[in-house]
Design a protein around this motif. Structure first.
Motif, PDB file in Angstrom:
ATOM      1  N   SER A   6      -6.097  -2.593   1.594  1.00 25.37           N
ATOM      2  CA  SER A   6      -4.779  -3.102   1.231  1.00 25.37           C
ATOM      3  C   SER A   6      -4.030  -3.615   2.455  1.00 25.37           C
ATOM      4  CB  SER A   6      -3.985  -1.998   0.540  1.00 25.37           C
ATOM      5  OG  SER A   6      -2.690  -2.436   0.255  1.00 25.37           O
ATOM      6  N   MET A   7      -4.128  -2.889   3.575  1.00 22.87           N
ATOM      7  CA  MET A   7      -3.462  -3.333   4.810  1.00 22.87           C
ATOM      8  C   MET A   7      -4.013  -4.665   5.281  1.00 22.87           C
ATOM      9  SD  MET A   7      -2.801  -0.018   7.269  1.00 22.87           S
ATOM     10  CE  MET A   7      -3.468  -0.893   8.631  1.00 22.87           C
ATOM     11  N   VAL A   8      -5.329  -4.831   5.230  1.00 21.98           N
ATOM     12  CA  VAL A   8      -5.943  -6.089   5.664  1.00 21.98           C
ATOM     13  C   VAL A   8      -5.514  -7.226   4.739  1.00 21.98           C
ATOM     14  CG1 VAL A   8      -8.152  -7.291   5.910  1.00 21.98           C
ATOM     15  CG2 VAL A   8      -7.875  -4.991   6.836  1.00 21.98           C
ATOM     16  N   GLY A   9      -5.467  -6.972   3.455  1.00 25.84           N
ATOM     17  CA  GLY A   9      -5.016  -7.996   2.505  1.00 25.84           C
ATOM     18  C   GLY A   9      -3.569  -8.399   2.736  1.00 25.84           C
ATOM     19  N   ASP A  10      -2.711  -7.402   2.970  1.00 23.55           N
ATOM     20  CA  ASP A  10      -1.303  -7.696   3.245  1.00 23.55           C
ATOM     21  C   ASP A  10      -1.138  -8.468   4.547  1.00 23.55           C
ATOM     22  OD1 ASP A  10      -0.596  -6.393   0.937  1.00 23.55           O
ATOM     23  OD2 ASP A  10       0.001  -4.532   1.942  1.00 23.55           O
ATOM     24  N   THR A  11      -1.948  -8.132   5.536  1.00 18.58           N
ATOM     25  CA  THR A  11      -1.891  -8.842   6.810  1.00 18.58           C
ATOM     26  C   THR A  11      -2.327 -10.286   6.631  1.00 18.58           C
ATOM     27  OG1 THR A  11      -2.309  -6.803   8.017  1.00 18.58           O
ATOM     28  CG2 THR A  11      -2.721  -8.858   9.182  1.00 18.58           C
ATOM     29  N   SER A  41      -9.360   2.336   0.683  1.00 22.60           N
ATOM     30  CA  SER A  41      -8.494   1.465  -0.116  1.00 22.60           C
ATOM     31  C   SER A  41      -7.197   1.156   0.617  1.00 22.60           C
ATOM     32  CB  SER A  41      -8.213   2.077  -1.482  1.00 22.60           C
ATOM     33  OG  SER A  41      -7.474   3.267  -1.347  1.00 22.60           O
ATOM     34  N   MET A  42      -6.703   2.109   1.419  1.00 20.56           N
ATOM     35  CA  MET A  42      -5.496   1.856   2.196  1.00 20.56           C
ATOM     36  C   MET A  42      -5.759   0.781   3.251  1.00 20.56           C
ATOM     37  SD  MET A  42      -3.340   4.119   4.906  1.00 20.56           S
ATOM     38  CE  MET A  42      -4.622   3.813   6.091  1.00 20.56           C
ATOM     39  N   VAL A  87      -8.268  13.719   1.372  1.00 22.00           N
ATOM     40  CA  VAL A  87      -8.327  14.729   2.420  1.00 22.00           C
ATOM     41  C   VAL A  87      -7.565  14.276   3.646  1.00 22.00           C
ATOM     42  CG1 VAL A  87      -9.895  15.997   3.923  1.00 22.00           C
ATOM     43  CG2 VAL A  87     -10.522  15.587   1.554  1.00 22.00           C
ATOM     44  N   GLY A  88      -7.623  12.978   3.955  1.00 26.72           N
ATOM     45  CA  GLY A  88      -6.934  12.436   5.115  1.00 26.72           C
ATOM     46  C   GLY A  88      -5.442  12.293   4.916  1.00 26.72           C
ATOM     47  N   GLY A  89      -4.955  12.437   3.687  1.00 33.29           N
ATOM     48  CA  GLY A  89      -3.536  12.351   3.415  1.00 33.29           C
ATOM     49  C   GLY A  89      -3.040  10.929   3.238  1.00 33.29           C
ATOM     50  N   ALA A  90      -3.925   9.961   3.138  1.00 37.76           N
ATOM     51  CA  ALA A  90      -3.500   8.572   2.974  1.00 37.76           C
ATOM     52  C   ALA A  90      -3.323   8.280   1.495  1.00 37.76           C
ATOM     53  CB  ALA A  90      -4.534   7.622   3.570  1.00 37.76           C
ATOM     54  N   ALA A  91      -2.141   7.791   1.132  1.00 37.01           N
ATOM     55  CA  ALA A  91      -1.895   7.437  -0.256  1.00 37.01           C
ATOM     56  C   ALA A  91      -2.102   5.949  -0.417  1.00 37.01           C
ATOM     57  CB  ALA A  91      -0.470   7.813  -0.652  1.00 37.01           C
ATOM     58  N   PHE A 121       0.843  -1.183   0.000  1.00 37.05           N
ATOM     59  CA  PHE A 121       0.000   0.000   0.000  1.00 37.05           C
ATOM     60  C   PHE A 121       0.880   1.235   0.000  1.00 37.05           C
ATOM     61  CE2 PHE A 121       0.597  -1.253   4.368  1.00 37.05           C
ATOM     62  CZ  PHE A 121       0.948  -0.086   4.986  1.00 37.05           C
ATOM     63  N   GLY A 122       0.401   2.299  -0.698  1.00 37.47           N
ATOM     64  CA  GLY A 122       1.138   3.548  -0.755  1.00 37.47           C
ATOM     65  C   GLY A 122       2.289   3.523  -1.737  1.00 37.47           C
ATOM     66  N   THR A 123       2.371   2.517  -2.614  1.00 36.44           N
ATOM     67  CA  THR A 123       3.483   2.430  -3.545  1.00 36.44           C
ATOM     68  C   THR A 123       3.050   2.624  -4.987  1.00 36.44           C
ATOM     69  OG1 THR A 123       3.225   0.040  -3.681  1.00 36.44           O
ATOM     70  CG2 THR A 123       4.800   0.885  -2.060  1.00 36.44           C
ATOM     71  N   SER A 124       1.865   3.169  -5.205  1.00 35.22           N
ATOM     72  CA  SER A 124       1.411   3.374  -6.571  1.00 35.22           C
ATOM     73  C   SER A 124       2.181   4.533  -7.193  1.00 35.22           C
ATOM     74  CB  SER A 124      -0.098   3.648  -6.599  1.00 35.22           C
ATOM     75  OG  SER A 124      -0.379   4.816  -5.881  1.00 35.22           O
ATOM     76  N   ASP A 125       2.219   4.555  -8.524  1.00 38.70           N
ATOM     77  CA  ASP A 125       2.975   5.587  -9.224  1.00 38.70           C
ATOM     78  C   ASP A 125       2.381   6.968  -9.041  1.00 38.70           C
ATOM     79  OD1 ASP A 125       4.807   3.763 -10.113  1.00 38.70           O
ATOM     80  OD2 ASP A 125       3.753   3.376 -11.994  1.00 38.70           O
ATOM     81  N   ASP A 126       1.050   7.070  -9.020  1.00 32.88           N
ATOM     82  CA  ASP A 126       0.438   8.369  -8.786  1.00 32.88           C
ATOM     83  C   ASP A 126       0.358   8.601  -7.288  1.00 32.88           C
ATOM     84  OD1 ASP A 126      -1.507   6.415  -8.350  1.00 32.88           O
ATOM     85  OD2 ASP A 126      -3.140   7.809  -8.831  1.00 32.88           O
ATOM     86  N   SER A 127       0.900   9.719  -6.853  1.00 31.80           N
ATOM     87  CA  SER A 127       0.944   9.995  -5.414  1.00 31.80           C
ATOM     88  C   SER A 127      -0.204  10.898  -5.014  1.00 31.80           C
ATOM     89  CB  SER A 127       2.291  10.619  -5.052  1.00 31.80           C
ATOM     90  OG  SER A 127       2.463  11.818  -5.773  1.00 31.80           O
ATOM     91  N   SER A 128      -1.387  10.595  -5.539  1.00 31.31           N
ATOM     92  CA  SER A 128      -2.555  11.382  -5.174  1.00 31.31           C
ATOM     93  C   SER A 128      -2.965  11.052  -3.753  1.00 31.31           C
ATOM     94  CB  SER A 128      -3.705  11.093  -6.134  1.00 31.31           C
ATOM     95  OG  SER A 128      -4.071   9.744  -6.031  1.00 31.31           O
TER      96      SER A 128
END
Length: 111
Positions: A49-54, A45-46, A33-37, A23-30
């Motif tokens: 992704s964290m739950v999937g990685d876990t 989505s973050m 509002v919460g600042g989560a990439a 998570f947070g490694t996509s090419d677009d760094s959009s």
């Protein structure tokens, strides 16, 4: 059972490849509002992704443990996989606790 430095280095290299966060490694760094990439730039989505990685880390730890029990695995790999799974699970639980606390705080606000 002697554990050599090369065995430890090889196990560490395998663990890094297997447990690297995605998570947070996509090419677009959009960012939202919460600042989560994340994949879509949203908090949801973050978290997804964290739950999937876990879940993947936990499966990897189970696989390594089963290999060790069968006598085909390396003890260093088992310990590394379990440590990575424990860290990932602790992170998800901490995020969940923060979300619940934030929700409780919002519910206490007066309108």
């Amino acid at each position: 059972m002697a554990i050599g430095a090369l065995d430890a280095a090889a196990a560490y290299g395998r663990a890094i490849k297997n447990t690297a966060p995605t998570f947070g490694t996509s090419d677009d760094s959009s960012t939202s509002v919460g600042g989560a990439a994340g994949d879509g730039g949203t908090f949801g989505s973050m978290v997804e992704s964290m739950v999937g990685d876990t879940a993947n880390s936990l499966r990897n730890a189970e696989t390594q443990s089963a290999k060790q029990v069968a006598g085909k695995g390396d003890l260093i790999d088992v310990v590394t996989a379990i440590g990575a799974a424990e860290t990932a699970l602790d992170t998800v639980v901490s995020v969940r606790d923060r979300v619940v606390n934030a929700y409780s705080e919002i519910m206490r606000m007066q309108i």
